[in-house]
Structure formats: C-alpha cells, structure tokens
Design a protein around this motif. Structure first.
Motif, mmCIF file in Angstrom:
data_model
loop_
_atom_site.group_PDB
_atom_site.id
_atom_site.type_symbol
_atom_site.label_atom_id
_atom_site.label_comp_id
_atom_site.label_asym_id
_atom_site.label_seq_id
_atom_site.Cartn_x
_atom_site.Cartn_y
_atom_site.Cartn_z
ATOM 1 N N ALA A 253 -13.874 2.647 -12.167
ATOM 2 C CA ALA A 253 -13.189 2.682 -10.876
ATOM 3 C C ALA A 253 -14.092 3.326 -9.820
ATOM 4 O O ALA A 253 -14.190 2.848 -8.685
ATOM 5 N N ARG A 421 -3.603 3.355 -12.158
ATOM 6 C CA ARG A 421 -4.064 3.623 -10.801
ATOM 7 C C ARG A 421 -4.888 2.444 -10.327
ATOM 8 O O ARG A 421 -5.875 2.085 -10.958
ATOM 9 N N SER A 422 -4.462 1.868 -9.238
ATOM 10 C CA SER A 422 -5.276 0.811 -8.663
ATOM 11 C C SER A 422 -6.426 1.464 -7.894
ATOM 12 O O SER A 422 -6.256 2.516 -7.282
ATOM 13 N N VAL A 423 -7.575 0.823 -7.954
ATOM 14 C CA VAL A 423 -8.736 1.364 -7.245
ATOM 15 C C VAL A 423 -8.426 1.517 -5.755
ATOM 16 O O VAL A 423 -8.916 2.430 -5.097
ATOM 17 N N ASP A 424 -7.555 0.632 -5.240
ATOM 18 C CA ASP A 424 -7.196 0.722 -3.821
ATOM 19 C C ASP A 424 -6.547 2.058 -3.472
ATOM 20 O O ASP A 424 -6.623 2.509 -2.331
#
Ligand SMILES: Cc1ncc(C[n+]2csc(CCOP(=O)(O)OP(=O)(O)O)c2C)c(N)n1
Ligand code: SF4
Ligand SMILES: [Mg+2]
Lengths: 617, 336
Positions: A253, A421-424
């Motif tokens: 990530a 967890r999204s990287v965004d």
C-alpha cells in the motif's frame, strides 16, 4: 444443505478451541476453516498456529504435534486465548502435549482409532489414558473417526487409502461445526474452489464433513450444543489476515501511495520468511525482491535500491538483525530511507526460533557501532501490522533515516479480522526526492522542520554526488574529519530522529485516564494486556488504565504527562525488562514496577490479572 | 529516441576532491584509465554509479564526478545489485580490493558473479591490505612477510580468476596496473559486455607490497612473461613473437615457433566466448606466461532479463492492477 438446529442452544460469549494432531493430520487447515467460517458468521476471532519445529517429525511423536488455536466470540476478542474450552485431539501425542491447556471439566474429543499400542508408545504413555482414569476431570468424547471416515467413503470411487484417512480431519471439523452451530457452506465452497479439478476429492471431503456434522447431531455423547452470536464490530468489509501478510500488504500500500517501486532484499529466517513469501507473489505491482546470500546482502541490496530511488525494505528476525547492524549504521549515516522489519523470536543466539519474545528491543535501539539513532516502531496486533508497516514506510521516506519495525512471532503468525483499508483512505506519503539541479544544491541540504536531507537519485543530471560511511561535511557531504563537524553531525542525526515526535500521535490511555495503576506495554502484548485490563475494568476496577506503545524511538511527546497521572506504573514485557530501561533513561522520578516473562510464550490472562490485582485494591 | 549522449572528456569525470593515494600507487593509473574510458562508452554521466567497499582502492568513487557510494567493507557487490535491480538503465561499477572482495566480502563476490546482473567489477589486486597498513590478504603468497605474518604467510592464496570462474563468472579479464591503455580498453569492453564483468587489475602497492608483480609486469620482461590474449587470435607472446601455447594432454605447454616443426598454425586460438570454462581456467592458472586480456567473455542471460520476463508474465496473468484489487479479493465479508 444443512439446516439450522432445532434443539435449544446454550448461548456463549466466547469459546477457545484447539485442534491438535500429527503434522500430517491437517490441523492448520481445520482450524483455519473453523475461524474463517466463524468470522464470516460475524464473530470476532483470533487464531494462533503451533507448528512443530521439525519439518518431517516422525509420525505420532510428541515433537511432531501440530496445533491450531481459535478464539471466537460475540464480544471483542483480542488474543487467541490461553486455556481452551474444547480440545480436539487426533492422536495420543496431541492429547499428551495439549491436555494441560484444557480447562478442567471441559471437553476433549479424541479419535479412538489412533490410540493404538504403537501410537501410545510413541506418545510415551505407559497406559491408555482413555482407560486408566487419568481423564476423569474432563468430559471425553470418544469417536472412532478414522473408521467412520473410511465407512463414509466406501462408495466413493478412485480414492486411495491415504486420501481417505487424510480426510478424517473434516470429520472432526463437521462435529465441531455442529457443536457450535456453524454452517458447513463456507468450507464446502472452499473445497469446490481448492480442488476444482479433482471432483472425487471434493466429494470425499464434503461427505466426511457432513458425516461428522450429522454424527454429532445424532450422538447422545454430545449433550450440549452451543451458539455464539455475531460480535458488534465496526461496519465495513473485512477479511481474516495473518500478521506477516498484513505487514507485507502495508508495504504494498505504501509503495502504491508514494508512487515508488518496492524493493525487498531478504534472507529466509523463521518467523519472518512469510513476508518474503508474500511479497515475491506481487511482481504485478512492480515489487522487486532479491533472496540474497545472507542477511548482510539482504540489507545492503536494499540500501543500493534506496540509493537508486526505490522504497527499500529488508525483513528478518533477531539473529539476522545482528548481522545487519553495520549496514544499518551505514544507512543511518548516509541518511537514506530504509525499512528493516524484525519479527522477533525467542533469543539469544538461535534461541527459540518458533516461539515469541520481545527481547530484540535494545538491539533495535542500540545494536550498532557509534551513535546511530534510528526510528523504532512496533506493531501490536496481527491486523495493525498493516498500519505500522505503512507508517514505517511513510516515516522513512519523509524523514530520510532508517526505520526499524518490530513485530513478533505471536502477532506475525496469529490472525484476526482486518477491516480492509483502501489505499485511497491511507494518509499521504511525501518524499524528499529532488529531480533538478539548482544553483547551490548540496546533497546534505535539509528540510528545516524535519531535518530530512534531500534524496538525489542516479539518473538525474547535475546531481551527481558521493555518499559513504565516512563522516560527512554538514553542507557539501564531502568526507570531513573536522572535530566540530563530527559533533554537529552526530547531534543533527539524533535531532532528526527526535523531531519525529512532532509527526506522530500522542499516546492514548485506555480505560482509566488517571488513577491507581497504569499498565504499560509495547508491541505484540497489546491483546493480552488489553483483555486483562478490560476484564478488571468490567469487574469494577475503575482505577486501572493501559498505555500501550507503538512508537518507541522517539516516544510520543505526552508520555511523561500520561505516566504522571497514575500512582503506580507497571511495565509488562516478554523480556527481562528492556522497554523499562528506555523509560528509566527518559523519565526521572518514577518508580517503574515490572512484569516480565521470558518463556517464549505470551502472557497468560490469569498471570496478568493476579499481578494487577495485587497492585490495586 | 534516447537523447544523444554528449561528448565528454576525462575531466568531466574528475571530481573536485583531492586524490589521496600514496605517490606512485597504481591506483592513480586505474583512476585515470577509468576517466578516459567513460567518454568512450556512450553512457550519460548521470547514469554512472560507482559503489565501493572499504580499502585504499575503495576511495575511488570520491574521485569520480558521478554518482557514488563508499560503503562498508566487502558489501559493494550486494549494494550494486540493489542499485541495478532498482534501475537497470544505470551503468553500475563495483570498486573493490583483494581483501574487500575475497576475504570479508567473499560471499557477495561469488554470488554476484553467479547471478549475472549487467554490472562491472574492478578488482584492485595488490596482494595486501593497503588501508590497514600491510597485513596479508587472501591473495598474498605463502611465505610473504607482512605486518601480520612476520615469519611468512602460511595461508595459501586464492587466484581471483579461478575463484571467479568457479563462481560462474561470464566475463573475466586481467590487466597489469602499469598498462593504462590496456586498462582503458578493457573497461570499455567490460561496459559493452552484457552480464557481470570482472576485471582484475594487478595493482602495485609501492608502500606495503612493492614489486609483487614485477616479474610479469616490468617493462623489461613483460613481453616475454605475459601473454595478452585476444578473442579469435592465436596465443602468441614473447619479444620476438615466437612463443606460443599449445595443449599437451590436459596441460598447456609453451612452445617455440620454428622449433620441432612448430608453426603459428599449431598454436591455440583464443575463444573467450566458449561456454566451457576449462581452457579459461588453465589460462587463469598459468604462471608462465602470465595471461592478461579478456580471458572469458561468454554471453548469457542476465538476471535482470530473467526478472523482467517473469514480471511481464506475472503482470499479464494477474487480475490485480492496484492493491485494492488484492485487498478486496478472495474471502472477504461484510459487517454492518
Ligand atoms: C568490518 C570491517 N572490518 C575491518 C575493517 C578494516 N579494513 C579496512 S580496509 C581493510 C582491508 C583492505 O584491503 P583490500 O580490500 O585489499 O584493499 P586495499 O586497501 O589493499 O586497496 C580492512 C581489514 C573495516 N573497515 N571494516
Ligand atoms: S597503501 Fe598501497 S595501495 Fe594504498 S594508496 Fe598507498 S600505495 Fe596505494
Ligand atoms: Mg589489497
């Protein structure tokens, strides 16, 4: 399809189950299936595997026992648990080595077929424990699992004997699914995916799983069936993740977020190798890996990659960290970004490779020649290995000094739900790259706040420069033996690490914010300490709090303030007292009590509670 | 299209740092040869990286106006491997000494050769530890008196070439430290070669091991004692160009043209590109004549080519293009 149970069920808050058997009995798979199914059902879970140290230990031997512990609950689960409510023992050796973990009066399920004279001898039983009354304090459920499995598969064609006996673990799993009111759907779907091209194997496993389930249902020997309601968890998308996988993914990530390519130089070592195994899979993300000739080449290749502009990483465990010391000093001296992960195991020397400990802390802090401070942080749960790997990458790139991330065998091999967890949604990662030459540019020009030097990458015209382990002139970066310059640079390097305090969160106390007793821990003991303090708090002790550290060098700014709010402080560590040394050097006027354990094992709940209770009224 | 490489002279590669080797040290020759070779290589200055370990020789990067790292003792091959894997477009050079590469760094030295990344290693062999003031090294001779062997060295030496070929070196050249033109040319050839190139320079250390190579390299004797091999050319040497090498059974033998009916046709013809290193090993071991030039130059797949091919393959097979694709794949579940 299996339908819901008709009988009345006893509702439990949490249960701890341990599956044990021979290394060939498939206990890891059995345990993983049970925990995944429970997680999908909505329980909070924590698991811990226990593999034999020998790769192919003789069948049936005591040291060939493989185990998998699962803790599930409708309440918050923060550790895989200590003593178990249910033990499933596939052979005498498994029973012998694990019985002491079973709570008195609780249930053990055994495969009676495996209690042959030969196996009993291998397990060093003088008499058969199923017959000699030695299990009278437990509820023993005897099931001839091997024969029942064979019977079930009589009609399935094209199966050899080995595949048949091998699937008896699914019989056990079926029984346990019924006992805890779990659906078999997830596991059947798993068979369908895993054995896509082997229809007989799918059929056999499904049959045996169902047979175990129905056997338990009709068996009067299992008087109670239990259920565990879904836990209240933050809403979101989850998956079960192992600490080492989470660590690897945190770096993936960070690489994506920072726009850099990830380079890993590593040499295999238990219990860190799984990070390497995970990262080598992800060439599609541009991950570069070098399985090096030794730990020194692991770290030095990473230093080279960092010099050339990659997000560079090296992973190891204690003995490997010792080998990396000199190179880590070089990285600190030339002020390049580099993350070193130490998945701690029992030490010293080869120590206890498959056991957990927190005894590398002082090595991480000071294990280099000269004065060479670096950033040291520690993950504290299997799933937050993701966050701290990400944080390690962020800190090293933003501050241009190596970061040492400590995890340990307990959280690295343990697994727990991870709210994906999204990287965004992850914080930005800046870096200090310069791409263009300008008048008066110097390689040791620093950011005035963080003191990070700039990062000029080969390939950039006009920024050609030399770095090295010799002391640097404060501006030009040329070799300098000037005495005052050396002292200045020594201080700058220390100050740069110190200033990281301005970029990290304060330490937060959980439960009591002030009062009689502050439990202090760091790293992988969080789950054990948290659940003990929570239990006491639930029992009405409103004067006990916990401060658990993830940032060790530097310590959070408000540390002293927090320490001052409690009458007594006890520092709990799986070593003889290392973090406490750091606290003592940093903060005067406190009496730090200690709870230390160096057995290669995590803290047990009862030993923590007993100690804490002795310190509060 | 690649931007055209600008014209450089040796001065473009000389840094502003004062060179601090002892007067008369062959290291000066090697430095200047490198500064002269680089403009001939067609590489951009900003793409050149020198990585050294520790030793007199390892001070080299400070004197080159390129990217450089003076690292720690013995580890330069591993650092350079990281540089090259991170950015295969760079021209990466390892600078090392006999102690740096074959004592403390022996492990990295053999493994870098085995892996065959496209980088170049210049080994300054002075058969002594220079920087630490004169202890014997892994290439010092038995009987050699040094600071740490006052009664004579008892440890038999490595031959750098033999060790390298044993470690599967694809390119091995040897040059004498007093032949700047040859050194320059070998550097250019090494850069051209795709794979790990090892260049052993027989480097005189006038302070701690003066004259250790004179019996081969002294102007008065070198034509008679050295055979400079060239790919495709007969193995001929001697002031009179009348000596040559033939194979006698499993051994090399020196013959004289015109004696016993020997003609130039009978001499071995050097094949540096041969995969089988047997003959290269013999050339490396030969003491009379001592062999210089490019002894081995076998074209092989490089590590970065293998890695690249694999990455392309894995990328095209993968359903993941962002980490989110991975994180949200497989066994995920919702909690609401
Ligand atoms: C870890 C470590 N051990 C020992 C040294 C001391 N040391 C520096 S250079 C050197 C030997 C260098 O010999 P060589 O590689 O032959 O280089 P030369 O000086 O001859 O060019 C030694 C032992 C060091 N710098 N680091
Ligand atoms: S000690 Fe020897 S090798 Fe080192 S600089 Fe002086 S002459 Fe050269
Ligand atoms: Mg030397």
């Amino acid at each position: 399809m299996i339908t819901a149970k008709a009988e009345p069920q006893e509702v439990l808050e949490a249960v701890i189950i341990r599956f044990v058997g021979d290394s060939g009995d498939g206990m890891q798979l059995t345990g993983t299936q049970f925990s995944d199914t429970s997680a999908m059902f909505g329980n909070d879970v924590a698991t811990f595997p226990n593999y034999p140290a020998e790769i192919r230990a003789p069948q049936g031997s005591l040291y060939g026992v493989s185990g998998f512990q699962v803790h599930i609950g409708s309440v918050e689960i923060s550790t895989p648990g200590d003593n178990v409510d249910l033990l499933v023992a596939m052979n005498p050796a498994g029973l012998k080595t694990n019985l002491r973990a079973l709570k008195p009066g609780h249930t053990v399920i055994v495969d009676t077929d495996s209690f042959s004279k030969k196996n009993l001898e291998k397990a060093q039983y003088e008499s058969n424990p199923l017959e000699d009354g030695s299990l009278e304090n437990y509820r023993v459920i005897e099931v001839a699992m091997t024969s029942l499995t064979k019977e079930t598969l009589k009609a399935v064609e094209g199966l050899d004997n080995k595949s048949i006996t091998r699937s008896k673990n699914m019989f056990a799993l079926g029984m346990v699914y019924w006992m805890y009111d779990r659906s078999t759907d997830y596991t059947i779907e798993f068979f369908n995916k895993k054995f896509k091209n082997k229809p007989q194997i799918i059929e056999a496993n499904t049959k045996v799983l169902n047979a175990g389930y129905y056997f338990a249902e009709t068996l009067e020997l299992i008087p109670n069936a239990y259920t565990i309601a879904p836990a209240k968890m933050e809403s979101g998308t989850y998956r079960i993740i192992m600490g080492n996988t989470a660590t690897a993914w945190g770096f993936l990530a960070a690489a994506e977020k920072s726009g850099l390519e990830l380079f890993l130089g590593s040499y295999p070592i238990t219990p860190a190798s799984d990070i390497l195994h995970e990262l080598v899979k992800h060439k599609h993300f541009g991950v570069k890996t070098l399985q090096a000739e030794d730990e020194i080449a692991g770290i030095t290749s990473a230093i080279g990659a960092s010099f050339a502009g990659d997000l560079a990483l090296t992973t190891t465990s204690g003995p490997g960290l010792a080998l990396k010391g000199e190179a880590l000093g070089l990285a600190m001296m030339i002020e390049l970004p580099l993350v070193v992960v130490d998945v701690q195991r029992g030490g010293p020397s080869t120590g206890l490779p498959t056991k957990t400990e927190q005894s590398d802390l002082l090595q991480a802090m000071y294990g280099r020649n000269g004065e060479s401070p670096i950033i040291v942080i520690a993950a504290s749960t299997p799933s937050n290995c993701f966050d701290f790997a990400y944080e390690a990458a962020k800190l090293t790139l933003e501050h241009m000094t190596p970061v040492l991330l400590l995890t340990d065998g307990y959280i690295a091999n343990g697994s727990a739900p991870w709210k994906i967890r999204s990287v965004d949604d992850m914080p930005e990662i800046k870096n200090n790259k310069v791409s263009e030459a300008h008048e008066n540019w110097h390689p040791y020009d620093r950011d005035e706040n963080s003191l990070a030097r700039n990062w000029a990458i080969p390939g950039s015209p006009g920024l050609e420069h030399r770095v090295g382990g010799l002391e640097k002139d404060r501006v030009s970066g040329n070799v300098s033996y000037v005495p005052e310059n050396h002292e200045y640079m020594t201080k700058i390097r220390a100050e740069k690490v110190k200033r990281v305090q301005n970029y990290i969160p304060d330490i937060e106390t959980e439960f009591a914010q002030e009062g009689d007793l502050l439990v202090v821990g760091w790293g992988g003991t969080y789950g054990s300490l948290y659940s003990a303090v929570k239990q006491m708090s639930d029992e009405g002790h409103s004067n006990i709090g916990i401060a658990h550290f993830n940032y060790i060098n530097p310590l959070p700014k408000n540390t002293e303030e927090v320490l001052k709010k409690f009458k007594k402080i006890i520092v709990c560590e799986l070593n003889s007292g290392q973090f406490v040394q750091i606290l003592k050097t940093n903060f005067n006027g406190f009496e730090f009590l200690q709870l230390n354990k160096v057995q290669g094992l995590p803290f047990a709940n009862n030993e923590l509670i007993q100690k804490f209770k002795s310190l509060v009224k | 299209m690649e931007a055209a490489v600008k014209e450089y002279t040796y001065k473009d590669f000389s840094s502003d740092q004062e060179v601090r080797w002892c007067p008369g040290c062959d290291d000066y020759v090697i430095l200047r040869s490198m500064q002269k070779a680089l403009p001939e290589m067609g590489v951009k200055k900003e793409d050149v990286v020198f990585i050294s370990g520790i030793g007199c020789s390892s001070r080299f990067p400070y004197y080159m106006d390129t990217y450089g790292m003076h690292s720690i003792h013995g580890r330069a091959p591993a650092i350079a491997s990281g540089v090259k894997l991170a950015n295969p477009d760079l021209s990466v050079w390892v600078i090392t000494g006999d102690g740096d590469s074959m004592a403390i760094g022996g492990n990295h030295f053999i493994h870098v050769l085995r892996r065959n990344l496209d980088l170049n290693i210049v080994l300054f062999n002075n058969e002594i530890y220079g920087l630490t003031k004169g202890q014997f090294s892994p290439t010092s001779l038995v009987g050699q008196k040094t600071k740490s062997s006052p009664y004579g060295n008892t440890q038999p030496p490595f031959s750098a070439g033999e060790l390298a070929l044993g470690a599967q070196a694809r390119f091995f050249a040897r040059v004498a430290g007093n032949t700047p033109k040859e050194i320059t040319q070998v550097f250019i050839d090494a850069e051209k070669f795709k794979g790990t190139s090892l260049i052993e320079v027989l480097q005189n250390c006038p302070i701690f091991n003066d004259g250790c190579f004179t019996k081969y390299t002294d102007k008065a004797v070198r034509e008679d004692r050295q055979l400079h091999v060239e790919h495709g050319k007969p193995m001929i040497f001697g002031k009179e160009r009348d000596k040559g090498l033939v194979l006698n059974g499993l051994k090399l033998e020196v013959v004289t043209i015109g004696e016993n009916g020997i003609t130039q046709e009978d001499l071995l013809v050097h094949n540096a590109k041969e995969q089988d290193p047997t003959l290269h090993q013999m050339l490396v071991r030969s003491e009379y004549p001592m062999v210089t030039g490019i002894i081995r130059s076998f074209d092989d797949v490089t590590l970065e080519e293998r890695e690249d091919a694999l990455t392309v393959q894995v990328k095209s097979d993968s359903q993941f293009s962002k980490t989110d694709d991975l994180f949200f794949s497989g066994d995920i579940y919702e909690v609401d």
